[in-house]
Motif scaffolding. Structure first.
Motif: not given
Length: 362
Positions: A144-148, A150, A152, A157, A179, A251
């Motif tokens: 993952h890059l970040g929380r769903d 959040t 972005l 990205f 990702i 995300n």
């Protein structure tokens, strides 16, 4: 939705399903197999008794064989049906992969090409990553890059992904990564000139007649979207979460987040089966066991998990899990069969139901 009821059968009707009372007659090549609907009912019954809340559907290339919906999608307000809008979660990946393969058919993308052919400014450590690596989770990215939830945007990205250190060397091993599928969505936009959802709709969903599938394009106002009784990050449904991002959900984009219904997933199965949107030859590439997964006997294709079976047709499937539900989509393309099970909460696993039904129809 009601099961189809065809009156006649000839040898030419390969894969047709007929209903005589409770018996499903299926002709496949020169053999005839009988599926008793009561057996499917019996497989599902224990899970309904345990309190399953969700929707179940079994279909072939001609229509619905069996369906059952149970429980409330919105507590005390709306019951489940085959038209209830559910969170596909990672089942969404097959649409991302299909979009890439559609671009291949259009002569715009090659799986063997470096991502630098489609993305500007790719750093040296990522220039050897191919589209194939992204499709098969072998690019070396973390999960993952970040929380769903959040927000972005697209520029943030791609800048973040390009600056990430790789967890593994390119092509070294299978490592499931949302990702990578986000990058595939980015490539779809870069090559087509359309927004990701617009490309999906114009090239895959609309031709398949799937007007209840997508992110924010469909009008969800008249549809039932299940709500969890215990909210996540202040949201009770996946739609609420998507709306909160104001379309900046990179995300999630490409790797998950699509909404659909059991009825629409039957349409997707039929569209794949006839080969008019994605050719059957191209689908063979998608269903090939390109790389071994981390569990013995499981392989990953392009957006699909593949389970080869000795003496049987391989199972082509994918599951999905989010904070708003779980989904299972299982297919036997040569037999023309599919199973879809989805639920937004409860102790009954959709996988258990899908597996029970699979044992009956395989």
């Amino acid at each position: 939705m009601v099961p189809i009821n065809l009156k006649y059968i000839t040898k030419a009707l390969i894969g047709t399903v007929l209903f005589f009372g409770t018996t499903v007659l299926k002709a496949e090549s020169d053999s005839i197999q009988f599926y008793e609907l009561k057996h499917l009912e019996q497989e599902v019954a224990p899970y309904l008794k345990k309190g399953f809340k969700g929707t179940i559907i079994v279909a072939n290339n001609y229509g619905v064989i069996f369906h059952k919906s149970a429980g409330d999608a919105i507590q005390g307000q709306a019951s489940y049906s085959t038209d209830t809008v559910v969170d596909l979660a990672s089942v969404s990946k097959q649409f991302t992969a299909a979009a890439i393969m559609k671009l291949q058919q259009q002569g715009k993308v090659s799986p063997s090409a470096s991502i630098s052919e489609y993305i500007a400014g790719v750093p040296d450590d990522k220039r050897s990553i191919t589209v194939h690596n992204l499709l098969t989770h072998t690019a070396g990215f973390k999960r993952h890059l970040g929380r769903d939830e959040t927000p972005l945007n697209k520029d943030s990205f791609i800048a973040s992904v390009m600056s990430l250190p790789l967890t593994y060397a390119v092509g070294e091993k299978y490592h499931y990564s949302n990702i990578g599928y986000g990058l595939l969505a980015y490539i779809v936009e870069a090559v087509s000139g359309d927004k990701f959802e617009t490309y999906l709709f114009k090239n895959l969903l609309e031709p398949a007649g799937m007007f209840s599938t997508g992110f924010l394009r469909p009008d969800w106002s008249e549809r039932t979207v299940p709500k969890v009784t215990r909210s996540y990050a202040g949201f009770s449904s996946p739609l609420e979460m998507l709306l909160s991002t104001k379309e900046d959900f990179w995300n999630l984009k490409g790797g998950g987040g699509m909404l659909s219904s059991a009825s629409d997933m039957v349409k997707w199965h039929k569209a794949l089966s006839d080969g008019k949107i994605i050719s059957l030859d191209t689908q063979q590439l998608m269903y090939s066991p390109h790389v071994a997964e981390n569990e013995e006997g499981y392989y990953y294709g392009y957006g699909w998990s593949i389970v080869p079976k000795e003496g049987e047709e391989p199972l082509v499937w994918h599951n999905g899990m989010s904070f708003f539900g779980k989904a299972e989509y299982w297919r036997l393309p040569r037999k023309g069969l599919m199973i879809f099970v989805a639920s937004h909460e409860g102790d009954v696993e959709p996988w258990s139901i899908a597996h029970a039904l699979y044992k009956q129809v395989k």
